[in-house]
Each structure stands twice: as structure tokens, then as C-alpha cells.
Design an enzyme around this catalytic site. Structure first.
Site, PDB file in Angstrom:
ATOM      1  N   GLU A  20      -5.162 -11.876  -8.187  1.00 54.08           N
ATOM      2  CA  GLU A  20      -4.601 -11.425  -6.915  1.00 54.08           C
ATOM      3  C   GLU A  20      -4.661 -12.546  -5.886  1.00 54.08           C
ATOM      4  O   GLU A  20      -5.453 -13.479  -6.005  1.00 54.08           O
ATOM      5  CB  GLU A  20      -5.419 -10.214  -6.413  1.00 54.08           C
ATOM      6  CG  GLU A  20      -4.871  -9.598  -5.147  1.00 54.08           C
ATOM      7  CD  GLU A  20      -5.491  -8.223  -4.852  1.00 54.08           C
ATOM      8  OE1 GLU A  20      -6.569  -7.907  -5.380  1.00 54.08           O
ATOM      9  OE2 GLU A  20      -4.875  -7.479  -4.060  1.00 54.08           O
TER      10      GLU A  20
ATOM     11  N   GLU B 109      -1.093   1.399  -8.888  1.00 55.79           N
ATOM     12  CA  GLU B 109      -2.523   1.037  -8.890  1.00 55.79           C
ATOM     13  C   GLU B 109      -3.409   2.100  -8.267  1.00 55.79           C
ATOM     14  O   GLU B 109      -3.087   2.665  -7.227  1.00 55.79           O
ATOM     15  CB  GLU B 109      -2.676  -0.285  -8.116  1.00 55.79           C
ATOM     16  CG  GLU B 109      -4.117  -0.726  -7.897  1.00 55.79           C
ATOM     17  CD  GLU B 109      -4.226  -2.091  -7.232  1.00 55.79           C
ATOM     18  OE1 GLU B 109      -3.286  -2.907  -7.353  1.00 55.79           O
ATOM     19  OE2 GLU B 109      -5.246  -2.341  -6.561  1.00 55.79           O
TER      20      GLU B 109
ATOM     21  N   LYS C 181       0.830  -1.198   0.000  1.00 53.61           N
ATOM     22  CA  LYS C 181       0.000   0.000   0.000  1.00 53.61           C
ATOM     23  C   LYS C 181       0.866   1.249   0.000  1.00 53.61           C
ATOM     24  O   LYS C 181       1.947   1.270   0.613  1.00 53.61           O
ATOM     25  CB  LYS C 181      -0.908  -0.003   1.234  1.00 53.61           C
ATOM     26  CG  LYS C 181      -1.895  -1.155   1.233  1.00 53.61           C
ATOM     27  CD  LYS C 181      -2.814  -1.081   0.039  1.00 53.61           C
ATOM     28  CE  LYS C 181      -3.709  -2.290  -0.082  1.00 53.61           C
ATOM     29  NZ  LYS C 181      -4.556  -2.240  -1.285  1.00 53.61           N
TER      30      LYS C 181
ATOM     31  N   ASP D 236      -0.168   0.300  -4.472  1.00 52.11           N
ATOM     32  CA  ASP D 236      -1.614   0.529  -4.571  1.00 52.11           C
ATOM     33  C   ASP D 236      -2.015   1.696  -3.673  1.00 52.11           C
ATOM     34  O   ASP D 236      -1.855   1.633  -2.453  1.00 52.11           O
ATOM     35  CB  ASP D 236      -2.340  -0.749  -4.126  1.00 52.11           C
ATOM     36  CG  ASP D 236      -3.853  -0.663  -4.264  1.00 52.11           C
ATOM     37  OD1 ASP D 236      -4.355   0.399  -4.682  1.00 52.11           O
ATOM     38  OD2 ASP D 236      -4.524  -1.666  -3.943  1.00 52.11           O
TER      39      ASP D 236
ATOM     40  N   ASP E  99     -13.403  -6.979 -10.683  1.00 47.10           N
ATOM     41  CA  ASP E  99     -13.573  -8.139  -9.794  1.00 47.10           C
ATOM     42  C   ASP E  99     -15.029  -8.586  -9.898  1.00 47.10           C
ATOM     43  O   ASP E  99     -15.932  -7.884  -9.429  1.00 47.10           O
ATOM     44  CB  ASP E  99     -13.212  -7.707  -8.364  1.00 47.10           C
ATOM     45  CG  ASP E  99     -13.441  -8.800  -7.332  1.00 47.10           C
ATOM     46  OD1 ASP E  99     -13.984  -9.868  -7.669  1.00 47.10           O
ATOM     47  OD2 ASP E  99     -13.080  -8.563  -6.161  1.00 47.10           O
TER      48      ASP E  99
END
Ligand SMILES: O=C([O-])CC(=O)C(=O)O
Ligand SMILES: [Mg+2]
Length: 387
Positions: free
Chosen positions: A339, A237, A182, A211, A290
Site C-alpha cells: 500500500e 476490502e 473509502k 475499503d 501489516d
């Protein structure tokens, strides 16, 4: 052949972790079971599903709106042409009757969760792994070997760079060669230090993705782009708000490396807008839609059709969520991978017990349905809901 019940229970998937936007201390998921009157190998066929992390359980919508539409429909209207299996497309249309266009986030998670269970039941009735059923339905060759990367690297109280590096090291020890952490939950200088520490730790053994969870305005996204482009990252991301396509498009002028986004887009129409207006580059960027958050596989198939129209290969898709449903789509329909959260959101995420990660890939076992029966901690809670 008919669906005799649809069950839902909202379960915690809480942990003390934090991304740039939210913590997961109150995170939940809806676990659902679609119970049929079909028997295979001496056991009633029950399809199971759950929603991905990041959105909360959907018990209200599932129980008050979508369950009734399935159970009240004439059973034969939910079957395929031959009448020998469920038809996920017809069931999807039934769930979506009396729903206006737009506002997809209101219901796409509830429908996606049920859709997962419906595909699980359908593949079990067919007696095949879902990935084989999908490949056959499109005249494709399934590829049971799927790229997976390890997502983690969250912020949490008291975590310093040595713990972050130890976490990343543990993913390499478990066979991964791409890891994700992150950013955006600390100052840009602190994040630079975290990134440099991880890059030093993983060396040439692995690549790093970062991300930002949609945290940045354009100015901050660009400032980060200028910092990040000094490093050989696997991807950058979700820099800005998921619906800010203009931000994403502008950012590509400042970031020549691969970018990824899409986990918070919930329909093929949202996906189309990203492809139309987001400046994403089909030769290097990644799409993370997703299905478990975005109306399920029936809708994901429409999203893949949109990709084709815009000149994108399905191999540019690496879905968010770390669930076995997307593993099946990847193996069956040629996505670029999936993922995985090796240490989080258990028992829902991850792989069947027999599966090992090697060189950043797994091989799908030949289990009927999505394969939940091969993961002992997961199938235990599923069967507690219904069997
Ligand atoms: O932290 C989250 O919400 C999960 C996430 O973005 C990811 O796995 O890419
Ligand atoms: Mg993300």
C-alpha cells in the site's frame, strides 16, 4: 556488539480525514530508535521504526515493558550464532518473555514497532538493503520492482465528488494505476455515486479498490456486495469486523470478485484462523497483514509459513500501512506489492526521495537497512530522536 539504548517518542500523524469507522484527528505513531555501539561508514548504527496508522502510539508499553527486557538481557544472547550481528529472532523472543498466549492486540503493535527498528539495525550492520538480506536468507532472488497502489479517497468535511475525482486523478498523474477509496461512511446510494464518479474519472487508466474498514454487519456487507459486483473493482476490502470469519466466508457467496482483508489481524494465529474459517480464495483474494501492527517481521515470517500450509502464495499479500518495511519484505520475499498513501501520514509513509512510481511500480534503491536514510523529511525526525 550491543544495543545501548532503546528510545521512543509518540508523534502526531493527525489529519481531518475519516473512514467508515474512525477519524484521524488525534492519530499518533510511536517512533523508536534502537541504538547500537556499532559504527558503519563513520556513523553509529541506529535502527529506526514506527507503527502504522490506524492504531495509536505505544509509548507506555514500549517504555515500561519491552525496552527494559532488551536492555536487561545479556548482550551476547541477542546476537546471531556467529556473534557478528544482532539476531532479530532472539531479540523478539527476549521481548516476548513472560507474555502469555492470546490477546495479541494488546502488545503486537509495540513489539512490531521495535522489530522494525531491530531489522533496520541488523541490515545496516550487514551493510545491505533489508530486502537483499531477506532474499539471501531464504535463498531467493530479490525483485526490487514492487507493485504499489494509492490509498486515499477518505471522507472529510466539505469533500464532494469533484474533489474525490481530482484526488484520484492526481494519483494517476503520479504514476499509479490502482487507487483505493473509502466506503461505508455514507449511505449505500451515496457511495454508489462516489464509486461511479471515480470509475468515470479513471476510465481504463486505472482500477479501483474500495475499503469499508470493518463497518458492516452481514446484511449490509451483502447489500454492498450486490451493489459493488456491478463494477469491475480491484478488490472489496474489510467488509465486516476483522475477527468475524464467518461473515467473510458467507460474503464470498455473494461476491465473486476479489476481496481483501487482514490489516487488523495481529498474529500468525489470527492469520491462520482467517485462512481456516474466512472462506478466502487463494486464486483471487488478497491478504493485508501489516507487520508493523502485528509483532513485526519475525512474526510475519511465521504468517508466511501458515500461508504455505494453506496453499497460498506470498504474492497474494499486499500489506496495509504504506511503510518502507513492507516494501522490503515485498521485494525480498515476493509479496504481491504494498500500500501507499501519497498524501497522508507524512513523513512516515512513502518512499526514498529518489523513487518514482511508474506504471504502478517502484524500484527499491540500494540503501543499507530499510532505506529511511534516503527519505530526507523522515530521517530528519528519526535523527532528532537518536543518532
Ligand atoms: O483508514 C484506515 O484505517 C487505513 C486502511 O484501512 C487502509 O489503508 O486500508
Ligand atoms: Mg483498510
Amino acid at each position: 556488539m550491543r544495543i545501548i539504548d532503546v528510545c521512543e517518542i509518540t508523534q502526531p500523524i493527525a489529519s481531518p480525514i475519516r473512514n467508515a469507522y474512525i477519524d484521524f484527528t488525534k492519530m499518533t505513531t510511536s517512533l523508536v530508535a534502537v541504538v547500537t555501539d556499532v559504527v558503519r561508514d563513520g556513523r553509529r548504527v541506529v535502527g529506526y521504526g514506527f507503527n502504522s496508522n490506524g492504531r495509536y502510539g505505544q509509548g507506555g508499553l514500549i517504555r515500561e515493558r519491552f525496552r527494559g527486557r532488551i536492555l536487561e538481557a545479556a548482550p551476547q544472547t541477542l546476537l546471531n550464532e556467529a556473534g557478528d550481528n544482532l539476531c532479530p529472532h532472539r531479540i523478539w523472543a527476549t521481548m516476548m518473555s513472560n507474555e502469555k498466549p492470546g490477546g495479541h492486540g494488546e502488545r503486537s503493535v509495540a513489539v512490531g514497532t521495535l522489530d522494525m527498528a531491530i531489522w533496520d539495525a541488523t541490515a545496516k550492520i550487514a551493510g545491505k538493503p533489508l530486502f537483499r538480506l531477506l532474499a539471501e536468507s531464504q535463498g531467493k532472488e530479490a525483485n526490487p520492482r514492487v507493485f504499489v497502489y494509492a490509498a486515499g479517497g477518505y471522507y472529510y468535511p466539505g469533500k464532494d465528488n469533484s474533489q474525490l475525482c481530482a484526488e484520484m486523478r492526481s494519483y494517476l498523474d503520479r504514476g499509479y494505476n490502482v487507487v483505493k477509496m473509502k466506503i461505508g461512511g455514507a449511505s449505500i446510494e451515496e457511495d454508489r455515486g462516489r464509486i461511479e464518479a471515480v470509475l468515470k474519472e479513471i476510465g481504463s487508466q486505472a482500477q479501483l479498490a474500495v475499503d469499508a474498514n470493518g463497518r458492516f454487519d452481514l446484511e449490509t456487507a451483502i447489500a454492498y456486495a450486490k451493489m459493488l459486483r456491478d463494477y469491475p473493482l480491484f478488490w472489496y476490502e474489510e467488509a465486516g469486523d476483522p475477527l468475524d470469519y464467518a461473515l467473510q466466508a458467507s460474503l464470498s457467496e455473494f461476491y465473486p470478485g476479489p476481496m481483501a482483508t487482514g490489516e487488523n489481524l495481529f498474529s500468525h494465529l489470527d492469520a491462520r484462523n482467517l485462512l481456516r474459517y474466512g472462506g478466502m480464495r487463494p486464486d483471487r483474494d488478497w491478504l493485508q497483514f501489516d507487520c508493523a501492527l502485528s509483532y513485526g517481521l519475525v512474526e510475519y515470517l511465521r504468517t508466511l509459513e501458515e500461508l504455505k500450509k494453506f496453499g497460498w502464495s506470498p504474492s497474494r499479500c499486499v500489506p496495509h500501512g504504506g511503510h518502507q518495511m513492507s516494501l522490503n519484505i515485498a521485494a525480498g520475499l515476493g509479496l504481491g506489492g504494498n500500500e501507499s498513501y501519497p498524501d497522508l501520514f507524512q513523513p512516515y509513509g512513502g518512499f526514498p526521495d529518489s523513487v518514482k512510481v511508474e506504471n504502478g511500480h517502484i524500484v527499491m534503491p540500494e540503501l543499507p537497512g530499510i532505506g529511511f536514510e534516503g527519505k530526507s523529511d523522515l530521517i530528519k525526525v528519526m535523527r532528532e530522536l537518536a543518532e
